[in-house]
Design a protein around this motif. Structure first.
Motif, PDB file in Angstrom:
ATOM      1  N   ASP A 228       0.940  -1.240  -0.250  1.00  0.00           N
ATOM      2  CA  ASP A 228       0.195  -0.328  -0.070  1.00  0.00           C
ATOM      3  C   ASP A 228       1.205   1.278  -0.144  1.00  0.00           C
ATOM      4  OD1 ASP A 228       1.251   0.570   2.406  1.00  0.00           O
ATOM      5  OD2 ASP A 228      -1.015  -0.646   3.252  1.00  0.00           O
ATOM      6  N   GLU A 229       0.154   2.232   0.398  1.00  0.00           N
ATOM      7  CA  GLU A 229       0.925   3.165   0.486  1.00  0.00           C
ATOM      8  C   GLU A 229       2.629   3.757   0.837  1.00  0.00           C
ATOM      9  OE1 GLU A 229      -1.770   6.999   0.236  1.00  0.00           O
ATOM     10  OE2 GLU A 229      -2.372   6.642  -1.326  1.00  0.00           O
ATOM     11  N   GLU A 230       2.592   2.841   2.387  1.00  0.00           N
ATOM     12  CA  GLU A 230       3.437   3.042   3.394  1.00  0.00           C
ATOM     13  C   GLU A 230       3.996   1.551   3.344  1.00  0.00           C
ATOM     14  OE1 GLU A 230       3.167   3.645   7.372  1.00  0.00           O
ATOM     15  OE2 GLU A 230       0.753   3.407   7.080  1.00  0.00           O
ATOM     16  N   GLY A 231       3.870   1.059   1.874  1.00  0.00           N
ATOM     17  CA  GLY A 231       5.037   0.253   1.734  1.00  0.00           C
ATOM     18  C   GLY A 231       4.195  -1.579   2.044  1.00  0.00           C
ATOM     19  N   LEU A 232       5.295  -2.514   2.263  1.00  0.00           N
ATOM     20  CA  LEU A 232       4.460  -3.646   2.555  1.00  0.00           C
ATOM     21  C   LEU A 232       3.465  -3.921   3.264  1.00  0.00           C
ATOM     22  CD1 LEU A 232       5.241  -6.923   1.257  1.00  0.00           C
ATOM     23  CD2 LEU A 232       7.044  -6.696   3.643  1.00  0.00           C
ATOM     24  N   ASP A 233       2.841  -4.840   3.280  1.00  0.00           N
ATOM     25  CA  ASP A 233       1.860  -4.816   4.630  1.00  0.00           C
ATOM     26  C   ASP A 233       2.869  -5.933   5.561  1.00  0.00           C
ATOM     27  OD1 ASP A 233       0.391  -4.791   6.694  1.00  0.00           O
ATOM     28  OD2 ASP A 233      -2.131  -5.102   5.770  1.00  0.00           O
ATOM     29  N   VAL A 234       2.968  -5.208   6.946  1.00  0.00           N
ATOM     30  CA  VAL A 234       3.441  -6.401   6.992  1.00  0.00           C
ATOM     31  C   VAL A 234       3.088  -7.329   7.842  1.00  0.00           C
ATOM     32  CG1 VAL A 234       6.102  -6.427   9.596  1.00  0.00           C
ATOM     33  CG2 VAL A 234       5.824  -4.991   7.544  1.00  0.00           C
ATOM     34  N   ARG A 235       1.806  -6.293   8.212  1.00  0.00           N
ATOM     35  CA  ARG A 235       0.826  -7.266   9.386  1.00  0.00           C
ATOM     36  C   ARG A 235       0.348  -8.425   8.257  1.00  0.00           C
ATOM     37  NH1 ARG A 235      -3.242  -2.656  10.046  1.00  0.00           N
ATOM     38  NH2 ARG A 235      -2.155  -2.629   7.614  1.00  0.00           N
ATOM     39  N   ARG A 236       0.569  -8.583   7.186  1.00  0.00           N
ATOM     40  CA  ARG A 236      -0.302  -9.860   6.290  1.00  0.00           C
ATOM     41  C   ARG A 236       1.447 -10.875   5.784  1.00  0.00           C
ATOM     42  NH1 ARG A 236      -4.284  -7.644   2.807  1.00  0.00           N
ATOM     43  NH2 ARG A 236      -5.021  -9.658   2.151  1.00  0.00           N
ATOM     44  N   LEU A 237       2.660 -10.736   7.382  1.00  0.00           N
ATOM     45  CA  LEU A 237       3.525 -11.184   5.554  1.00  0.00           C
ATOM     46  C   LEU A 237       3.189 -12.929   6.128  1.00  0.00           C
ATOM     47  CD1 LEU A 237       6.785  -9.761   6.575  1.00  0.00           C
ATOM     48  CD2 LEU A 237       5.541 -10.816   4.526  1.00  0.00           C
ATOM     49  N   SER A 238       4.039 -13.811   6.203  1.00  0.00           N
ATOM     50  CA  SER A 238       3.768 -15.179   6.634  1.00  0.00           C
ATOM     51  C   SER A 238       5.047 -15.870   5.558  1.00  0.00           C
ATOM     52  CB  SER A 238       2.702 -16.188   7.014  1.00  0.00           C
ATOM     53  OG  SER A 238       2.210 -15.953   5.057  1.00  0.00           O
TER      54      SER A 238
END
Length: 467
Positions: A228-238
């Motif tokens: 998104d506009e802040e880059g990689l959505d780390v909360r959804r990492l796996s």
């Protein structure tokens, strides 16, 4: 609040950079521990007898890099992620490679001009020829024998200094392996990090559709993660590892935000995971100094891959991997088993080019020219196609264009190519649905040709040109 000991050389200039460098080193070596509150910018400016704006600039740079975090009412503190740079942290252990079936259901890559390609007409032929001549005249004959598959020591020494100075990397020559570009570097890293199962590698979505087949062929199972506009959505990492382009995400052009940087480091340490950092065009930043690489924040977690493909030419096939010592050694051995290493004359020439300042001089020249070309393209788009949203203009060699609803990105790309633009549709780069968009490169688009090309695109997309 910490009482800081900072040494600055007023004759050297670049005071903000010196302050940032001193603080960065203090965090890396544990002198400033996680959560330590730094002095207010006004107080530190008084202590150092410099303007407050200089201290503000230094703090902002380290916040952008993820070393510091600033909150209203709390002040500026050392980020919790800074603990990742502590030398006592253990690096991931590479495992023995295993045989596996190759994924053959991938699209064949396109070999040719890309939106991220530099203007090869500006390749510094004379300076490079002088570097090669110097090598041939001075390097002993036995240097042309089979050498260290990890790369010529002279180049690794110069490159380590350059990456520390320009990319704020925390790297020594023994942590570097010279490779045939980022593509080979990533392939080798995935090869040595493979365990008795396929690595689950998180990748940005959207991402380069040319790079994904390479990663699959290296044995990785890809797990798309939205950007998104802040880059990689780390909360959804796996997954077991992640591949990111934090300095200038491809294709969207966004920069990974400071909170996301900190969260990414937390994710890496929480699960003993690895971050692969593709630093493909970070040297081209136009609004401020380049944001330091992630590897400088966490050298025992982040494996940095870079090359001269954007700064000089993709066809040189010269790149590097900066990794923790045991991973670097495993990559070096794998390189020896693959093809015995990179050509040595080019390595010595690049070392000479770096040492004598030719590389820096060329980059400064190309930044100025690329900025002029970017400005011409962005201005033309604003005047002729205001309904198109332009993103990712602060860095790199391309811009990301969000198209109006109903526009066909494949048609825009086809017309753009016919008009002399380097343009690609974003749809093939996505796993999830998204608005129509295209990527347009400006490095090979002379400033005087941008208005004509954009006007032509406007005419064709307005329906005046029969499709």
């Amino acid at each position: 609040m910490a009482d800081l000991h900072i040494q600055i050389n007023r004759d050297k200039g670049g005071i903000a950079g010196q302050i940032a460098s001193e603080l960065r080193d203090s965090i890396r070596h544990g002198r400033l521990t996680p959560g330590t509150r730094l002095p207010a910018t006004r107080d530190l400016a008084i202590d150092l007898q410099v303007s407050r704006g200089v201290v503000v600039e230094a703090y902002e740079q380290l916040v952008a890099e993820g070393f510091l975090v600033s909150r209203v009412g709390v002040g500026t503190q050392v980020t919790p992620a800074a603990r990742t740079a502590h030398p006592r942290q253990k690096a991931p252990r590479p495992a023995k490679p295993v045989r596996r079936r190759q994924n053959t259901s991938v699209r064949a890559p396109y070999y040719g001009h890309r939106p991220t390609s530099p203007d090869l007409g500006h390749f510094p032929r004379e300076r490079w020829l002088a570097a090669v001549r110097h090598v041939l005249a001075t390097v002993p004959s036995d240097a042309f024998d089979y050498g260290d598959p990890g790369g010529v020591p002279d180049l690794r020494e110069e490159l380590a200094g350059y990456l520390r100075r320009v990319r704020a990397a925390d790297v020594r020559p023994e942590n570097l392996v010279i490779v045939g570009g980022v593509a080979q570097g990533l392939s080798l890293v995935l090869h040595v990090l493979s365990r008795q199962r396929t690595i689950r590698l998180a990748v940005e979505d959207p991402a380069s559709h040319r790079q994904l087949p390479l990663l699959r062929r290296a044995g990785a199972h890809l797990v798309p993660v939205p950007v998104d506009e802040e880059g990689l959505d780390v909360r959804r990492l796996s997954g077991d590892a992640v591949l990111v382009t934090p300095a200038h995400q491809y294709p969207t052009g966004v920069v990974l935000s400071p909170p996301r940087r900190a969260a990414l480091m937390e994710w890496a340490y929480a699960g003993d995971r690895v971050v692969l950092e593709d630093d493909y065009d970070a040297e081209f930043r136009f609004d401020r100094d380049p944001v330091g690489c992630l590897q400088g924040l966490a050298p025992d977690r982040v494996i940095l891959a870079g090359s001269v493909s954007k700064a000089l030419a993709p066809g040189m096939r010269l790149g590097w991997v900066a990794a923790p010592a045991d991973v670097a050694e495993a990559v070096r051995r794998a390189r020896g088993e693959l093809d015995l290493g990179s050509p040595v004359i080019e390595q010595y020439a690049l070392a000479h080019f770096l040492r004598t300042g030719g590389y820096d001089k060329h980059l400064r020249r190309m930044r100025r020219e690329c900025r002029r070309r970017r400005d011409a393209l962005v201005t033309a788009l604003a005047e002729e196609l205001p309904e198109v949203r332009v993103r990712g203009i602060d860095a790199g060699l391309h811009v990301y264009l969000e198209l109006p609803g109903g526009w066909n990105e494949a048609r825009v790309a086809r017309h753009g190519l016919e008009l002399g633009l380097s343009v690609e549709p974003v749809g093939p780069m996505r796993e999830s649905q998204g608005p129509p968009a295209v990527v347009v490169g400006f490095a090979r688009l002379p400033s005087h040709k941008a208005p004509e090309a954009v006007r032509g695109l406007k005419v064709r997309m307005s329906g005046q040109d029969v499709d």
